[in-house]
Design a protein around this motif. Sequence first.
Motif, mmCIF file in Angstrom:
data_model
loop_
_atom_site.group_PDB
_atom_site.id
_atom_site.type_symbol
_atom_site.label_atom_id
_atom_site.label_comp_id
_atom_site.label_asym_id
_atom_site.label_seq_id
_atom_site.Cartn_x
_atom_site.Cartn_y
_atom_site.Cartn_z
ATOM 1 N N GLN A 168 0.897 -1.119 0.001
ATOM 2 C CA GLN A 168 -0.128 0.050 0.035
ATOM 3 C C GLN A 168 0.896 1.335 -0.075
ATOM 4 O O GLN A 168 0.372 2.538 -0.672
ATOM 5 C CB GLN A 168 -0.939 -0.090 1.153
ATOM 6 C CG GLN A 168 -2.108 -0.821 1.113
ATOM 7 C CD GLN A 168 -2.826 -1.183 2.347
ATOM 8 O OE1 GLN A 168 -2.461 -1.152 3.419
ATOM 9 N NE2 GLN A 168 -4.121 -1.202 2.392
ATOM 10 N N ASP A 195 6.663 -8.871 -1.878
ATOM 11 C CA ASP A 195 6.431 -10.203 -2.141
ATOM 12 C C ASP A 195 6.020 -10.287 -3.710
ATOM 13 O O ASP A 195 5.560 -9.507 -4.219
ATOM 14 C CB ASP A 195 5.165 -10.675 -1.461
ATOM 15 C CG ASP A 195 5.988 -11.296 -0.113
ATOM 16 O OD1 ASP A 195 6.998 -11.833 -0.173
ATOM 17 O OD2 ASP A 195 5.061 -11.041 1.015
ATOM 18 N N VAL A 196 6.382 -11.366 -4.346
ATOM 19 C CA VAL A 196 6.050 -11.505 -5.925
ATOM 20 C C VAL A 196 4.575 -11.350 -6.119
ATOM 21 O O VAL A 196 4.219 -10.680 -7.043
ATOM 22 C CB VAL A 196 6.451 -12.877 -6.366
ATOM 23 C CG1 VAL A 196 7.926 -13.025 -6.587
ATOM 24 C CG2 VAL A 196 5.886 -14.103 -5.494
ATOM 25 N N THR A 197 3.657 -11.586 -5.395
ATOM 26 C CA THR A 197 2.325 -11.441 -5.769
ATOM 27 C C THR A 197 1.786 -9.984 -5.682
ATOM 28 O O THR A 197 1.291 -9.261 -6.476
ATOM 29 C CB THR A 197 1.335 -12.320 -4.793
ATOM 30 O OG1 THR A 197 1.215 -11.779 -3.415
ATOM 31 C CG2 THR A 197 1.377 -13.592 -4.880
ATOM 32 N N ILE A 198 2.460 -9.139 -4.682
ATOM 33 C CA ILE A 198 2.368 -8.080 -4.559
ATOM 34 C C ILE A 198 3.111 -6.950 -5.578
ATOM 35 O O ILE A 198 2.644 -6.076 -6.315
ATOM 36 C CB ILE A 198 2.822 -7.336 -3.105
ATOM 37 C CG1 ILE A 198 2.001 -8.072 -1.982
ATOM 38 C CG2 ILE A 198 2.472 -5.785 -3.021
ATOM 39 C CD1 ILE A 198 0.611 -8.167 -2.226
ATOM 40 N N GLN A 199 4.310 -7.415 -5.960
ATOM 41 C CA GLN A 199 5.252 -6.990 -7.020
ATOM 42 C C GLN A 199 4.486 -6.925 -8.249
ATOM 43 O O GLN A 199 4.481 -5.958 -8.806
ATOM 44 C CB GLN A 199 6.350 -7.855 -6.910
ATOM 45 C CG GLN A 199 7.337 -7.685 -7.984
ATOM 46 C CD GLN A 199 8.765 -8.417 -7.877
ATOM 47 O OE1 GLN A 199 8.675 -9.475 -8.567
ATOM 48 N NE2 GLN A 199 9.908 -8.062 -7.193
ATOM 49 N N ALA A 200 3.965 -8.317 -8.534
ATOM 50 C CA ALA A 200 3.091 -8.025 -9.743
ATOM 51 C C ALA A 200 1.876 -7.406 -9.853
ATOM 52 O O ALA A 200 1.640 -6.578 -10.959
ATOM 53 C CB ALA A 200 2.345 -9.547 -9.931
ATOM 54 N N GLN A 201 1.223 -6.912 -8.629
ATOM 55 C CA GLN A 201 0.111 -6.169 -8.548
ATOM 56 C C GLN A 201 0.709 -4.557 -8.769
ATOM 57 O O GLN A 201 0.140 -3.918 -9.685
ATOM 58 C CB GLN A 201 -0.435 -5.990 -7.301
ATOM 59 C CG GLN A 201 -1.328 -6.983 -7.000
ATOM 60 C CD GLN A 201 -1.752 -6.967 -5.167
ATOM 61 O OE1 GLN A 201 -1.488 -5.917 -4.650
ATOM 62 N NE2 GLN A 201 -2.351 -7.884 -4.772
ATOM 63 N N GLU A 204 2.067 -4.211 -12.409
ATOM 64 C CA GLU A 204 1.005 -4.066 -13.679
ATOM 65 C C GLU A 204 0.228 -2.808 -13.431
ATOM 66 O O GLU A 204 -0.044 -1.989 -14.403
ATOM 67 C CB GLU A 204 -0.218 -5.117 -13.229
ATOM 68 C CG GLU A 204 0.226 -6.600 -13.634
ATOM 69 C CD GLU A 204 0.394 -6.909 -14.928
ATOM 70 O OE1 GLU A 204 -0.364 -6.425 -15.800
ATOM 71 O OE2 GLU A 204 1.453 -7.548 -15.391
ATOM 72 N N LEU A 224 15.945 -9.404 -14.036
ATOM 73 C CA LEU A 224 15.834 -9.680 -15.373
ATOM 74 C C LEU A 224 14.564 -9.851 -15.810
ATOM 75 O O LEU A 224 14.333 -9.679 -17.106
ATOM 76 C CB LEU A 224 16.804 -10.667 -15.959
ATOM 77 C CG LEU A 224 18.454 -10.311 -15.821
ATOM 78 C CD1 LEU A 224 19.217 -11.876 -15.666
ATOM 79 C CD2 LEU A 224 18.877 -9.573 -16.679
ATOM 80 N N GLY A 225 13.664 -10.634 -15.064
ATOM 81 C CA GLY A 225 12.486 -11.145 -15.832
ATOM 82 C C GLY A 225 11.556 -9.971 -15.673
ATOM 83 O O GLY A 225 10.528 -9.586 -16.620
ATOM 84 N N ILE A 226 11.564 -8.778 -14.812
ATOM 85 C CA ILE A 226 10.768 -7.624 -14.707
ATOM 86 C C ILE A 226 10.886 -6.879 -16.087
ATOM 87 O O ILE A 226 10.238 -6.401 -16.673
ATOM 88 C CB ILE A 226 10.943 -6.784 -13.522
ATOM 89 C CG1 ILE A 226 10.507 -7.299 -12.150
ATOM 90 C CG2 ILE A 226 10.552 -5.465 -13.600
ATOM 91 C CD1 ILE A 226 10.696 -6.902 -10.993
ATOM 92 N N ARG A 229 9.444 -8.529 -19.327
ATOM 93 C CA ARG A 229 8.170 -8.376 -19.137
ATOM 94 C C ARG A 229 7.413 -6.986 -19.278
ATOM 95 O O ARG A 229 6.755 -6.671 -20.210
ATOM 96 C CB ARG A 229 7.382 -8.820 -17.989
ATOM 97 C CG ARG A 229 6.012 -8.836 -17.925
ATOM 98 C CD ARG A 229 5.220 -9.413 -16.775
ATOM 99 N NE ARG A 229 3.750 -9.427 -16.970
ATOM 100 C CZ ARG A 229 3.187 -10.045 -17.802
ATOM 101 N NH1 ARG A 229 3.665 -11.042 -18.353
ATOM 102 N NH2 ARG A 229 1.553 -9.805 -18.021
#
Lengths: 353, 361
Positions: A168, A195-201, A204, A224-226, A229
Amino acid sequence: MTAGSTSKSTPLLQVRNLRTSFNTPDGKITAVAGVTFDIHHGETLGLVGESGCGKSVTALSIMQLVPNPPGVIEQGEVMFDGTDLLKLSNKEMQAVRGSGIGMIFQEPMSSLNPVLSIGRQITEPLEVHLELGKAAALDRAAELLNMVGIADSRQRLDDYPHQLSGGQRQRVMIAIALSCEPKLLIADEATTALDVTIQAQILELMKNLTSQLGTALLIITHNLGIIARYADRLNVMYAGKIRESGTAEQVYLNPAHPYTIGLLNSVPRLDRPATDRLDPIPGEIPDPSDLPTGCAFRPRCRWATTQCEIDEPSLEATGVQNGRTDAQPANAPALVACFEANAVATSIEMART
Amino acid sequence: MTAGTGTASASATQERTDTSSAPTGTPLLSVRNLSVHFPLKRGFIVQREVARVRAVEGISFDIYPGETLGLVGESGSGKTTAAKAVIQLRKPDSGSIMFDGQELLGMSNSELRPIRRKMGMVFQDPYGSLNPRMRAGDIVGEPLKVHGLAESGDDYRTQVSALLTTVGLSPGMAERYPNEFSGGQRQRLGVARAIAAKPSLLVLDEAVSALDVSIQAQILNLLQDLQDQYNLAYLFIAHDLSVVRHISDRVAVMYLGRIVETADSKDLYENPLHPYTQALLSAIPTPNPRLEQSRTRIILQGDLPSPMAPPSGCHFHTRCPIATEACSLTDPDLRQLAPNQAAACLLATGYDAAPSPVSRV
Ligand SMILES: Nc1ncnc2c1ncn2[C@@H]1O[C@H](COP(=O)(O)OP(=O)(O)OP(=O)(O)O)[C@@H](O)[C@H]1O
Ligand SMILES: Nc1ncnc2c1ncn2[C@@H]1O[C@H](COP(=O)(O)OP(=O)(O)O)[C@@H](O)[C@H]1O
Ligand code: SF4
Ligand code: SF4
Ligand SMILES: [Mg+2]
Ligand SMILES: [Mg+2]
């Protein structure tokens, strides 16, 4: 969005030969050693490399936030929307930071003021830079919180940073950074602590908002993945210099610099069958106050020749891309700073077939 | 609370006979229904418990000699707490920990001492976990002294030199202090210290997370070499799921104190059965722009709920993209859904229904 003083075809940001150093007790560290790159309107550029390679100092130099002392921007140009930021006064630069370029850092707790409500922290730049009245600024702040996915935005305006989760807080930082609709958003390791799930949020969200608003995005990360993408193009940095530069497709699918290749081989990959062993880059990052002569990557490079000890390779289109199998997705060719780039690309190509 | 107490463990012992890839023999470590709670106390003179963080709630898993169990999950899911309970740094509230054929719970400190030697631990922070005022050689050799494993001063120095060499440092570095080492070298020191007393189990809590990728790869290779050489078992905790896949034979996924899925590494990554595992895997961007363009991602809504007041029923129902009404009422047990795979989800079925979120290219 107001039209800039330059046309769309001129890059929004042109960094030219930027050189920033620090005077430390251990000697002089040239953190950014002559860096040149562009960011176009609305595009997403990635800056990738391991810790200490100069990513943050590049961003801080653009924003004129390099701590001085010990830091000095020794030379270069940072043309943003037609103005050389390095020539601006403190006051003029403050205006650019408020409304021209937004920035998000890794640790939102240290960039948010712990004793001010988040509402106050969002309304302040709106009042200063957009000259909104108190009530209008509050409305806009609630809208912004809503936009970054914080529910009950009205009530949350009264919260203090410690009452928010890490994700947040980073959303609030995005709201503040985008509040004055900057033309460029710089995100320096903005999701690294999450965390990866929050990182993805968060990623995006950042990507969607910047593409809606037409904001250019500079994503700085060691992940490298970020970059693969989210970035259209990327610069790979090592020891203060850009070593390879190109579109994501060019650099990831046909890397030509030994360091880029080494990085890609070092990470275990979910997109490939599991391997028994990784193929790391040997050795360690050189001491920044005592860089090797010639190419700084030489002590770790399996392609090094005697020339690499003497001369420094510059970032050039090497003609390597002619031999590449994929269609050129962008007009600009990939740039590589390596004397052996052709040989490297050929041997990689051969290993693949 | 009955939840999460399913006996289907990381390698459900009963089903072992019909599996191919699972190790045989007896587990080195066998954890059953392990719970660790943190009471939250208030009050000045008389302290009353006002709430309880159920950091670890009834988890079960096995680790066999020489193999690696990966433990993944979001921050606060209970990984470190579980690991600390296993190596007896924190007293569990209930459950059973069998190590090397002995029940550890209820043992006295003197009974535990010889067992502690058999368990090593490496932490995340290569900076904070080494005493800055001790020389590298003494840091590495400390366990030898504590457990009386050196016969003489010469033997001690020989062992320290050998340990430094084993982890890729030079014996001459024994005289240096931690601040004279790079991050990767400090983590090598941490590994050397952890293996000094010849343990059979190493707990690696985010041991490579803070390292740059090229150094991380070097340390991962080192860990694999040591495992082969000494038949070490690893409990490998990390939030990077690609690293966990690379090093683990089996993986357990934690969510709010529970294990929600456990499987052989290959099965978990190819066919995740729990919606949380699926979301975790789909959240990881791969270094492959073409794949990233085509992949659809499951973006979980919201943050991890507070472990002090976990959601009713299935703890994951507040964020689960496929939750139904039943999910907020019933707490799913871990169910065996495939030969080497168990998931705690009311709706999860076997393989047919579970496509991998990271389809290969
Ligand atoms: N000493 C303590 N007192 C009270 N609560 C604690 C204590 N240690 C951990 N907790 C709580 O227990 C839960 C699990 O914590 P734990 O450190 O095991 O998580 P973790 O999975 O290791 O997370 P991370 O990925 O952030 O390291 C968290 O909610 C945490 O706040
Ligand atoms: N305030 C500072 N004082 C001295 N050296 C610094 C300072 N900030 C950065 N440096 C040095 O500059 C180099 C580049 O750092 P940085 O840009 O932060 O790297 P990163 O790529 O990890 O963001 C490093 O060698 C770092 O130690
Ligand atoms: S210039 Fe030489 S040392 Fe540098 S990357 Fe290329 S081959 Fe290696
Ligand atoms: S039980 Fe329900 S809420 Fe829980 S993971 Fe399965 S579908 Fe989702
Ligand atoms: Mg940085
Ligand atoms: Mg932890």
